[in-house]
Motif scaffolding. Structure first.
Motif, PDB file in Angstrom:
ATOM      1  N   ARG A  74       0.937  -1.205  -0.005  1.00  0.00           N
ATOM      2  CA  ARG A  74       0.045   0.065   0.033  1.00  0.00           C
ATOM      3  C   ARG A  74       0.887   1.210   0.003  1.00  0.00           C
ATOM      4  NH1 ARG A  74      -4.712   0.838   4.570  1.00  0.00           N
ATOM      5  NH2 ARG A  74      -5.582   2.908   3.525  1.00  0.00           N
ATOM      6  N   ALA A  75       1.768   1.229   0.883  1.00  0.00           N
ATOM      7  CA  ALA A  75       2.710   2.534   0.792  1.00  0.00           C
ATOM      8  C   ALA A  75       3.733   2.594  -0.344  1.00  0.00           C
ATOM      9  CB  ALA A  75       3.686   2.271   2.187  1.00  0.00           C
ATOM     10  N   ARG A  76       4.129   1.454  -0.848  1.00  0.00           N
ATOM     11  CA  ARG A  76       4.733   1.496  -2.161  1.00  0.00           C
ATOM     12  C   ARG A  76       4.124   1.855  -3.311  1.00  0.00           C
ATOM     13  NH1 ARG A  76       8.067  -3.909  -1.813  1.00  0.00           N
ATOM     14  NH2 ARG A  76       8.665  -3.113  -4.095  1.00  0.00           N
ATOM     15  N   SER A  77       2.784   1.468  -3.340  1.00  0.00           N
ATOM     16  CA  SER A  77       1.738   2.012  -4.404  1.00  0.00           C
ATOM     17  C   SER A  77       1.846   3.642  -4.468  1.00  0.00           C
ATOM     18  CB  SER A  77       0.666   1.084  -4.643  1.00  0.00           C
ATOM     19  OG  SER A  77       0.740  -0.172  -4.682  1.00  0.00           O
ATOM     20  N   ALA A  78       1.584   3.935  -3.068  1.00  0.00           N
ATOM     21  CA  ALA A  78       1.253   5.327  -3.067  1.00  0.00           C
ATOM     22  C   ALA A  78       2.622   6.139  -3.398  1.00  0.00           C
ATOM     23  CB  ALA A  78       0.926   5.657  -1.646  1.00  0.00           C
ATOM     24  N   LEU A  79       3.735   5.604  -3.151  1.00  0.00           N
ATOM     25  CA  LEU A  79       5.174   6.314  -3.490  1.00  0.00           C
ATOM     26  C   LEU A  79       5.270   6.358  -4.838  1.00  0.00           C
ATOM     27  CD1 LEU A  79       7.738   7.870  -2.387  1.00  0.00           C
ATOM     28  CD2 LEU A  79       8.657   5.414  -2.059  1.00  0.00           C
ATOM     29  N   ASP A  80       4.910   4.987  -5.457  1.00  0.00           N
ATOM     30  CA  ASP A  80       5.029   4.829  -7.020  1.00  0.00           C
ATOM     31  C   ASP A  80       4.150   5.699  -7.802  1.00  0.00           C
ATOM     32  OD1 ASP A  80       6.784   2.747  -6.737  1.00  0.00           O
ATOM     33  OD2 ASP A  80       5.259   1.265  -7.065  1.00  0.00           O
ATOM     34  N   ARG A  81       2.960   6.108  -7.184  1.00  0.00           N
ATOM     35  CA  ARG A  81       2.121   7.010  -7.770  1.00  0.00           C
ATOM     36  C   ARG A  81       2.745   8.481  -7.989  1.00  0.00           C
ATOM     37  NH1 ARG A  81      -1.840   4.235  -5.634  1.00  0.00           N
ATOM     38  NH2 ARG A  81      -2.215   5.532  -3.626  1.00  0.00           N
ATOM     39  N   LYS A  82       3.144   8.861  -6.491  1.00  0.00           N
ATOM     40  CA  LYS A  82       3.811  10.281  -6.400  1.00  0.00           C
ATOM     41  C   LYS A  82       5.194  10.335  -7.489  1.00  0.00           C
ATOM     42  CE  LYS A  82       2.444  11.569  -1.924  1.00  0.00           C
ATOM     43  NZ  LYS A  82       2.587  12.194  -0.738  1.00  0.00           N
ATOM     44  N   VAL A  83       6.143   9.287  -7.434  1.00  0.00           N
ATOM     45  CA  VAL A  83       7.172   9.400  -8.203  1.00  0.00           C
ATOM     46  C   VAL A  83       6.796   9.475  -9.503  1.00  0.00           C
ATOM     47  CG1 VAL A  83       9.295   8.195  -9.018  1.00  0.00           C
ATOM     48  CG2 VAL A  83       8.651   8.181  -6.639  1.00  0.00           C
ATOM     49  N   SER A  84       5.891   8.736 -10.036  1.00  0.00           N
ATOM     50  CA  SER A  84       5.362   8.813 -11.529  1.00  0.00           C
ATOM     51  C   SER A  84       4.845  10.316 -12.089  1.00  0.00           C
ATOM     52  CB  SER A  84       4.435   7.666 -11.982  1.00  0.00           C
ATOM     53  OG  SER A  84       3.229   7.601 -11.211  1.00  0.00           O
ATOM     54  N   TYR A  85       4.086  10.916 -10.923  1.00  0.00           N
ATOM     55  CA  TYR A  85       3.521  12.208 -11.336  1.00  0.00           C
ATOM     56  C   TYR A  85       4.658  13.213 -11.342  1.00  0.00           C
ATOM     57  CZ  TYR A  85       1.291  16.720  -9.964  1.00  0.00           C
ATOM     58  OH  TYR A  85       1.101  17.899 -10.154  1.00  0.00           O
ATOM     59  N   VAL A  86       5.591  13.142 -10.449  1.00  0.00           N
ATOM     60  CA  VAL A  86       6.868  13.871 -10.605  1.00  0.00           C
ATOM     61  C   VAL A  86       7.486  13.747 -11.703  1.00  0.00           C
ATOM     62  CG1 VAL A  86       8.834  14.627  -9.395  1.00  0.00           C
ATOM     63  CG2 VAL A  86       6.819  14.247  -8.056  1.00  0.00           C
ATOM     64  N   VAL A  87       7.816  12.453 -12.014  1.00  0.00           N
ATOM     65  CA  VAL A  87       8.811  12.235 -13.488  1.00  0.00           C
ATOM     66  C   VAL A  87       7.892  12.715 -14.645  1.00  0.00           C
ATOM     67  CG1 VAL A  87       9.365  10.320 -14.854  1.00  0.00           C
ATOM     68  CG2 VAL A  87       9.994  10.252 -12.439  1.00  0.00           C
TER      69      VAL A  87
END
Length: 103
Positions: free
Chosen positions: A34-47
């Motif tokens: 759950r935490a890793r998915s949220a972090l993945d979404r944030k990183v993909s947004y920033v990228v």
């Protein structure tokens, strides 16, 4: 000496990461998904924002979200501290009233 310790820490973390990914792949499970998915979404947004040239917007949004989160946490800790002080003062008042016989 500090450089050797830093390199050792990096090596241990790299080995741990490789072990964890192999373990996850073997068991077909994701640790802290759950935490890793949220972090993945944030990183993909920033990228995406950086690639499209809108890095300033992404930085401002993430900085604001971080500031709001930190403000909330600081307020929560301050409130807990005030409650501790309130309990101590209440206990002291009851003690002093009990010594004088005042109710």
């Amino acid at each position: 000496m500090a450089l050797a310790i830093a390199l050792l820490v990096v090596a241990v973390l790299l080995v741990w990461f490789l072990y964890l990914t192999a373990w996850e792949k073997k068991r077909e499970v994701r640790v802290c998904s759950r935490a890793r998915s949220a972090l993945d979404r944030k990183v993909s947004y920033v990228v995406h924002k950086v690639q499209s040239g809108e890095a300033g917007t992404a930085f401002k949004r993430e900085a604001r979200a971080l500031a709001e989160y930190l403000g909330h946490e600081i307020t929560h800790v301050a409130l807990a501290g005030v409650r501790v002080i309130e309990r101590l003062l209440t206990r002291a008042m009851r003690y002093f009233r009990g010594r004088r016989g005042v109710e």
